[in-house]
Design a protein around this motif. Sequence first.
Motif, PDB file in Angstrom:
ATOM      1  N   ALA A  19     -66.002 102.386  61.644  1.00 33.13           N
ATOM      2  CA  ALA A  19     -65.629 103.727  61.182  1.00 33.13           C
ATOM      3  C   ALA A  19     -64.592 103.693  60.062  1.00 33.13           C
ATOM      4  N   ALA A  20     -63.902 102.583  59.889  1.00 34.47           N
ATOM      5  CA  ALA A  20     -62.799 102.506  58.931  1.00 34.47           C
ATOM      6  C   ALA A  20     -63.187 102.905  57.507  1.00 34.47           C
ATOM      7  N   PRO A  21     -64.345 102.472  56.969  1.00 37.07           N
ATOM      8  CA  PRO A  21     -64.684 102.869  55.591  1.00 37.07           C
ATOM      9  C   PRO A  21     -64.850 104.372  55.411  1.00 37.07           C
ATOM     10  N   LEU A  22     -65.149 105.089  56.491  1.00 36.78           N
ATOM     11  CA  LEU A  22     -65.347 106.538  56.390  1.00 36.78           C
ATOM     12  C   LEU A  22     -64.048 107.260  56.049  1.00 36.78           C
ATOM     13  N   ASN A  23     -62.918 106.631  56.305  1.00 34.34           N
ATOM     14  CA  ASN A  23     -61.630 107.252  55.996  1.00 34.34           C
ATOM     15  C   ASN A  23     -61.424 107.438  54.500  1.00 34.34           C
ATOM     16  N   ASP A  24     -62.142 106.648  53.709  1.00 38.50           N
ATOM     17  CA  ASP A  24     -62.010 106.749  52.254  1.00 38.50           C
ATOM     18  C   ASP A  24     -62.997 107.731  51.641  1.00 38.50           C
ATOM     19  N   LEU A  25     -63.847 108.333  52.490  1.00 42.24           N
ATOM     20  CA  LEU A  25     -64.860 109.264  52.014  1.00 42.24           C
ATOM     21  C   LEU A  25     -64.520 110.688  52.430  1.00 42.24           C
ATOM     22  N   PRO A  26     -65.113 111.702  51.785  1.00 40.07           N
ATOM     23  CA  PRO A  26     -64.929 113.091  52.241  1.00 40.07           C
ATOM     24  C   PRO A  26     -65.464 113.250  53.667  1.00 40.07           C
ATOM     25  N   PRO A  27     -64.999 114.269  54.390  1.00 36.42           N
ATOM     26  CA  PRO A  27     -65.431 114.476  55.779  1.00 36.42           C
ATOM     27  C   PRO A  27     -66.942 114.671  55.895  1.00 36.42           C
ATOM     28  N   VAL A  28     -67.508 114.226  57.021  1.00 40.11           N
ATOM     29  CA  VAL A  28     -68.936 114.366  57.283  1.00 40.11           C
ATOM     30  C   VAL A  28     -69.136 114.959  58.672  1.00 40.11           C
ATOM     31  N   GLU A  29     -70.327 115.531  58.901  1.00 41.67           N
ATOM     32  CA  GLU A  29     -70.659 116.098  60.216  1.00 41.67           C
ATOM     33  C   GLU A  29     -71.294 115.050  61.137  1.00 41.67           C
ATOM     34  N   ILE A  66     -74.018 118.710  47.494  1.00 40.59           N
ATOM     35  CA  ILE A  66     -73.459 118.900  46.151  1.00 40.59           C
ATOM     36  C   ILE A  66     -71.937 118.912  46.217  1.00 40.59           C
ATOM     37  N   GLN A  67     -71.400 119.681  47.143  1.00 42.15           N
ATOM     38  CA  GLN A  67     -69.948 119.744  47.301  1.00 42.15           C
ATOM     39  C   GLN A  67     -69.392 118.385  47.727  1.00 42.15           C
ATOM     40  N   TRP A  68     -70.109 117.699  48.623  1.00 43.27           N
ATOM     41  CA  TRP A  68     -69.638 116.415  49.129  1.00 43.27           C
ATOM     42  C   TRP A  68     -69.601 115.385  48.005  1.00 43.27           C
ATOM     43  N   HIS A  69     -70.666 115.312  47.227  1.00 49.56           N
ATOM     44  CA  HIS A  69     -70.709 114.333  46.123  1.00 49.56           C
ATOM     45  C   HIS A  69     -69.672 114.662  45.049  1.00 49.56           C
ATOM     46  N   ALA A  70     -69.447 115.953  44.812  1.00 53.84           N
ATOM     47  CA  ALA A  70     -68.438 116.343  43.820  1.00 53.84           C
ATOM     48  C   ALA A  70     -67.065 115.814  44.235  1.00 53.84           C
ATOM     49  N   GLU A  71     -66.740 115.962  45.508  1.00 54.63           N
ATOM     50  CA  GLU A  71     -65.451 115.462  45.993  1.00 54.63           C
ATOM     51  C   GLU A  71     -65.426 113.939  45.991  1.00 54.63           C
ATOM     52  N   ASN A  72     -66.544 113.327  46.368  1.00 54.62           N
ATOM     53  CA  ASN A  72     -66.582 111.860  46.417  1.00 54.62           C
ATOM     54  C   ASN A  72     -66.521 111.245  45.023  1.00 54.62           C
ATOM     55  N   LEU A  73     -67.078 111.938  44.038  1.00 50.19           N
ATOM     56  CA  LEU A  73     -66.978 111.457  42.657  1.00 50.19           C
ATOM     57  C   LEU A  73     -65.527 111.430  42.184  1.00 50.19           C
ATOM     58  N   GLN A  74     -64.742 112.373  42.665  1.00 47.70           N
ATOM     59  CA  GLN A  74     -63.322 112.377  42.326  1.00 47.70           C
ATOM     60  C   GLN A  74     -62.585 111.240  43.027  1.00 47.70           C
ATOM     61  N   ARG A  75     -62.990 110.973  44.276  1.00 48.50           N
ATOM     62  CA  ARG A  75     -62.313 109.924  45.050  1.00 48.50           C
ATOM     63  C   ARG A  75     -62.833 108.518  44.727  1.00 48.50           C
ATOM     64  N   PHE A  82     -73.435 104.176  36.843  1.00 48.86           N
ATOM     65  CA  PHE A  82     -72.909 104.880  35.675  1.00 48.86           C
ATOM     66  C   PHE A  82     -73.713 106.147  35.403  1.00 48.86           C
ATOM     67  N   LEU A  83     -75.053 106.043  35.508  1.00 45.45           N
ATOM     68  CA  LEU A  83     -75.925 107.184  35.222  1.00 45.45           C
ATOM     69  C   LEU A  83     -75.672 108.328  36.189  1.00 45.45           C
ATOM     70  N   MET A  84     -75.623 108.038  37.489  1.00 39.11           N
ATOM     71  CA  MET A  84     -75.425 109.093  38.482  1.00 39.11           C
ATOM     72  C   MET A  84     -74.045 109.734  38.340  1.00 39.11           C
ATOM     73  N   ALA A  85     -73.031 108.921  38.085  1.00 37.84           N
ATOM     74  CA  ALA A  85     -71.683 109.467  37.903  1.00 37.84           C
ATOM     75  C   ALA A  85     -71.636 110.380  36.682  1.00 37.84           C
ATOM     76  N   PHE A  86     -72.366 109.997  35.636  1.00 36.59           N
ATOM     77  CA  PHE A  86     -72.407 110.808  34.422  1.00 36.59           C
ATOM     78  C   PHE A  86     -73.146 112.119  34.656  1.00 36.59           C
ATOM     79  N   LEU A  87     -74.251 112.079  35.386  1.00 35.71           N
ATOM     80  CA  LEU A  87     -75.075 113.279  35.594  1.00 35.71           C
ATOM     81  C   LEU A  87     -74.429 114.269  36.556  1.00 35.71           C
ATOM     82  N   GLY A  88     -73.660 113.776  37.526  1.00 36.47           N
ATOM     83  CA  GLY A  88     -72.896 114.673  38.392  1.00 36.47           C
ATOM     84  C   GLY A  88     -73.548 114.979  39.732  1.00 36.47           C
ATOM     85  N   LYS A  90     -74.699 117.702  41.273  1.00 35.00           N
ATOM     86  CA  LYS A  90     -75.911 118.520  41.408  1.00 35.00           C
ATOM     87  C   LYS A  90     -77.161 117.670  41.160  1.00 35.00           C
ATOM     88  N   THR A  91     -77.138 116.863  40.120  1.00 34.25           N
ATOM     89  CA  THR A  91     -78.292 116.020  39.807  1.00 34.25           C
ATOM     90  C   THR A  91     -78.473 114.935  40.855  1.00 34.25           C
TER      91      THR A  91
END
Length: 348
Positions: A19-29, A66-75, A82-88, A90-91
Amino acid sequence: MDRRMENTSTMKSKMSELAAPLNDLPPVEFACAYGSGVFPQLGPIRIQGEEEEPMVDYILGVADPIQWHAENLQRNRDHYSFLMAFLGAKTITEVAEEIGAGVHFNAFVPWKDKKIKYGVIRMHELIRDVLNWHRLYISGRLQKPVHILIDTLDVEDVNAANLKAAISAALLLLPPQFSEEELFAKICGLSYMGDLRMFFAEDKHKVKKIVQGNADRFRALYKDQIFSTAETGLLKLPLSFGDPQAIFVQDSSVSATCSLVSALPSAIRSRMGAELGEKIKLNKVGREIPEVLVKEREEAARCMQKAIKSLVRASSLRQTLSGCLAVGGVNATSYLAKKVSKAWRSRH
């Protein structure tokens, strides 16, 4: 220390480590860990330096990808190609849900002395697949042992329907008498039927290795469903339950076949009904439901197998395409090369 207490302590330590790596990610259900990096697979002992340690795999269920990836892209922007980070965000989500099988994977993510891979899926799609097998992707994963780390929506309880359906499908494919090991091998193999990777990028002995390396875990996962199936009269348990080679006996009549087919998820039954025909029945609350017309067990089993292969083939192709986009060309080529090499060694 009592052996049971020692085992409990060891399990808690392992779960905490997973479970330790999950601490570095946004919350999940929902979160579970799985795969050869978590559970042993029967096979030759790895020689140090000869092969990398397997990645630890995770499935993460989130309310809004979408919200989860947006937060994870910041973290953790470096977790993405590179491509996915650039596209954001939503994509990323659109590629997973419209091209793939609903899951976006970030692979080769460094974590301490190992690498992890985590797949992110919308909770609605996860539950839908578990109940209906409309992709037979996440549902297939949850038909095998996993370590559930987070479960705020009681997916483990919902998954009981998936396990029941898996046993029903396996029984349709088995002869009147079979061993426990054969039962678990059929269950384990359901989500690999038609999987394109099994032809060129997976160990041909994969199912056997998974089952023989995790017999106790499969038994614990399916024990309740096996006993409940036996209570209906469809299955006769061996006297030595728990022995992988002990023989089960099942009712192979047409009426028993109808009962097994009725326990299959809607995505499978609808495909079978389109080929074999349907009749309308009223359920206990007076609602009209279609029932597959079953004349012969062999015909029903063949039709079900065809439906499963079709679903798995489509999902594996979609996920392979989206996965190549998600991890980037270099990583995808490297990962595929290792898979093909491993598959080649298993065939020679």
